[in-house]
Design an enzyme around this catalytic site. Structure first.
Site, PDB file in Angstrom:
ATOM      1  N   THR A 116      -8.519   1.983  -4.269  1.00  0.00           N
ATOM      2  CA  THR A 116      -8.249   1.317  -2.991  1.00  0.00           C
ATOM      3  C   THR A 116      -8.295   2.255  -1.793  1.00  0.00           C
ATOM      4  OG1 THR A 116      -5.941   1.502  -3.688  1.00  0.00           O
ATOM      5  CG2 THR A 116      -6.956  -0.668  -3.860  1.00  0.00           C
ATOM      6  N   GLU A 117      -8.234   3.559  -2.044  1.00  0.00           N
ATOM      7  CA  GLU A 117      -8.372   4.545  -0.962  1.00  0.00           C
ATOM      8  C   GLU A 117      -8.929   5.838  -1.549  1.00  0.00           C
ATOM      9  OE1 GLU A 117      -4.976   5.456   1.387  1.00  0.00           O
ATOM     10  OE2 GLU A 117      -4.519   3.382   1.883  1.00  0.00           O
ATOM     11  N   ASN A 118      -9.994   6.350  -0.955  1.00  0.00           N
ATOM     12  CA  ASN A 118     -10.509   7.670  -1.307  1.00  0.00           C
ATOM     13  C   ASN A 118     -11.423   8.117  -0.175  1.00  0.00           C
ATOM     14  OD1 ASN A 118     -13.038   9.171  -3.125  1.00  0.00           O
ATOM     15  ND2 ASN A 118     -10.968   9.987  -3.191  1.00  0.00           N
ATOM     16  N   ASN A 149       0.840  -1.185   0.000  1.00  0.00           N
ATOM     17  CA  ASN A 149       0.000   0.000   0.000  1.00  0.00           C
ATOM     18  C   ASN A 149       0.881   1.243   0.000  1.00  0.00           C
ATOM     19  OD1 ASN A 149      -2.716   1.421   0.560  1.00  0.00           O
ATOM     20  ND2 ASN A 149      -1.297   2.308   2.050  1.00  0.00           N
ATOM     21  N   HIS A 192      -6.339   7.792  -4.000  1.00  0.00           N
ATOM     22  CA  HIS A 192      -6.341   9.206  -4.407  1.00  0.00           C
ATOM     23  C   HIS A 192      -7.167  10.032  -3.434  1.00  0.00           C
ATOM     24  CE1 HIS A 192      -6.497  12.776  -6.942  1.00  0.00           C
ATOM     25  NE2 HIS A 192      -7.798  12.805  -6.716  1.00  0.00           N
TER      26      HIS A 192
END
Length: 585
Positions: free
Chosen positions: A413-415, A202, A345
């Protein structure tokens, strides 16, 4: 502190009253875009995420070894307020409770990480495999699958075993490639019959830059100008080796996928008519996401990185570039080692060209890029100092990935967005606005032809935020860290995100506006429950302080006055919001 509480309540009121104006979308301009009503493709996967160190707690329980974050967070002055992840959300003990929250949200997937030292205390398999740690992840995976939630598992979310850092220097040492492969292979062996989506690393940018260049993150090493590049070089090799291990030993029988999750802010030229600014903006993105993506998809570092770092190294009188080189064999081995690309993002920057000095003393990853970062003061920034809400940058970044890397399968995967508040406020309208706008830009990117297959809201719970401790909250669910049981409370964004999932997008304007109204109504009652709990906690603190004559005046202020004012503010906020909603109806 008291002023912050009052400001928070006022801010919530302003958000409730604010009406956002829609503008026409023009790809060539820096405007906010108009909103697009529509739905996502059938089978699109909706999820939320977490990581081991940030949520599990139980840092020294059931045979777990020390991680670099266990050691780093215990050093005074490293983390805000000297907080640690020792107990965090107590997720280690709350598997069933947290999966029930996911089920309530109607999640299709849950992204979490496996703590390397929890299952290999020293980081080395031949030393010891901790079966209690294995059992914890077995239980979590099984409980997810029992509730029709797909596990997406990250192998490395920053918690390197401390022994490997002390013995070898961590990611500065090439030996980490084999140790990480050994750990990954054990995970494939023990969990791969049920886990079909693996993420090797990650945000390796943060591992390299903040771990080994600036020292802001564990292990706190400061090797300016070289540390980040060396760490990244070994991480890329480790990722490739793990992908090949899965491909040759496990893929046929387990039929899973292996990818990597890369962070990427978007860089927008300050002046679209300036070639220097256009080149600087692309350089910004290439030094960020491209640093890792380009070797994995094309076999080597971005040419602009090789050119700039190489030239500055020569100017510093060095015989070779500070950016390590891949051999021809390594290039072919690394190229194509990605079944899907994870994209994390959060925000965007305006970028302009800036000539940085190239003396040896001033060399660093940041000066190598020759860029200056700017922000628009009108961009909302409710929490983390680096995180501004700039939705249109998300669509641009996704299209950049499509163009640069042959339109790979993407999982976001990330926001998400944080808030930094002393007062508790569950009616998080700014987070609703952030998710609404960013998810909509992702929908537009899919219309553009970008192959986005899933979205992970960051994060499921409030949690330990690395060097910021517990001062910033990203969660859909509020966690009361002052309570030893770490109870969870749903924020308004839970209801809003749940409706996006149920509708697989945004059906029409009237319905989406109705979601927001209902979410605020729901969180008002949750606010009252939390305020009542905080009143009980405050009463307990008063009794404790009465019996402790040595308690300082400041402790009295922080533990009684501030929570009491916050509680009153929350109640007033809830009453005012209910009044506004009735007026509107």
């Amino acid at each position: 502190m008291l002023r912050s509480c009052v400001f928070t309540v006022c801010y919530v009121f302003m958000l409730v009253l604010r009406l956002s104006a829609a503008e026409d979308f023009d790809w060539t301009k820096n405007d906010h875009s108009s909103f697009y009503y529509g739905t996502f493709p059938t089978g699109f996967s909706w999820g939320a995420g977490s990581s081991a160190y940030q949520t599990e707690g139980a840092w020294d329980k059931d045979g777990k070894g020390l991680s670099i974050w266990d050691v780093f967070s215990h050093k005074k002055g490293r983390i805000q307020h000297n907080e640690t992840g020792d107990s965090s959300c107590e997720g280690y003990y709350k598997v069933k409770d947290d999966v029930s929250l996911m089920k309530e949200l109607k999640l299709n997937h849950y992204r979490f990480s496996i703590s390397w030292p929890r299952i290999m205390p020293t980081g080395v398999k031949s030393d010891h495999v901790n079966e209690k740690g294995i059992q914890y992840y077995d239980d979590l995976i099984d409980h997810l699958l029992d509730n029709q939630i797909t596990p997406i598992v990250t192998l490395y979310h920053w918690d390197l075993p401390q022994v490997l850092q002390e013995k070898y220097g961590g990611w500065q040492n090439i030996s980490m490639v084999n140790y990480f492969n050994e750990f990954a292979n054990l995970c494939f062996e023990r969990f791969g019959n049920r886990v079909k989506h693996w993420i090797t690393f990650n945000n390796p940018w943060s591992v390299a830059v903040e771990g080994y260049e600036t020292g802001e993150h564990a292990p706190g090493v400061r090797l300016s100008g070289t540390g980040a590049y060396r760490a990244a070089h070994h991480i890329i090799k480790a990722h490739a080796k793990v992908w090949h291990t899965y491909d040759t030993q496990w893929r046929t029988k387990q039929r899973g996928l292996v990818g990597i999750s890369l962070a990427g802010d978007w860089g927008e030229p300050v002046d679209l008519s300036s070639q220097k600014d256009i080149e600087a903006a692309e350089r910004y993105v290439q030094f960020y996401l491209g640093w890792f993506a380009t070797p994995i998809f094309h076999g080597d570092y971005p040419q602009v990185m090789k050119d700039f770092i190489g030239r500055k190294s020569v100017q510093q009188g060095l015989g070779t570039s500070r950016l390590p080189a891949f051999s021809p064999q390594e290039k072919s081995y690394i190229k194509g080692t990605c079944d899907f690309l994870g994209v994390g993002h959060f925000t965007t920057r305006y970028i302009t060209h800036k000539n940085n000095p190239s003396g040896r003393a001033s060399s660093s990853y940041f000066t190598d890029r020759d860029v200056a970062e700017l922000v628009d003061p009108r961009w909302p920034d409710p929490g983390s100092e680096w995180l501004y809400a700039v939705p249109w940058g998300f669509r641009r970044l996704l299209n950049f990935v499509k163009t640069q890397y042959g339109n790979p399968i993407i999982y976001v995967t990330e926001n998400g967005v944080s808030e930094k508040m002393l007062c508790t406020e569950l009616c998080d309208e700014w987070r609703i606005q952030y998710y609404k706008d960013y998810i909509n830009e992702m929908l537009k990117a899919i219309k553009d032809g970008v192959s986005v297959k899933g979205y992970t809201a960051w994060s499921l719970l409030d949690k330990f935020e690395w060097d910021e401790g517990y001062s910033e909250r990203f969660g859909l669910f509020y966690v009361d860290f002052r309570n030893k049981n770490k109870p969870r409370y749903p924020k308004a964004s839970v209801q809003f995100y749940k409706r996006i999932i149920s509708s697989n997008g945004f059906p029409n304007q009237r319905e989406v506006e109705n979601w927001r109204r209902k979410a605020v109504e729901t969180c008002s009652s949750s606010n009252q429950l939390l305020a009542a709990e905080e009143q009980r906690s405050t009463a307990a603190n008063i009794l404790r302080l009465i019996h402790d004559p040595l308690t300082s005046h400041m402790e009295m202020v922080t533990e009684i006055v501030v929570p009491t004012v916050c509680t009153l503010s929350i109640l007033l906020s809830a009453i005012f919001l209910m009044f506004l909603l009735r007026r509107r109806n």
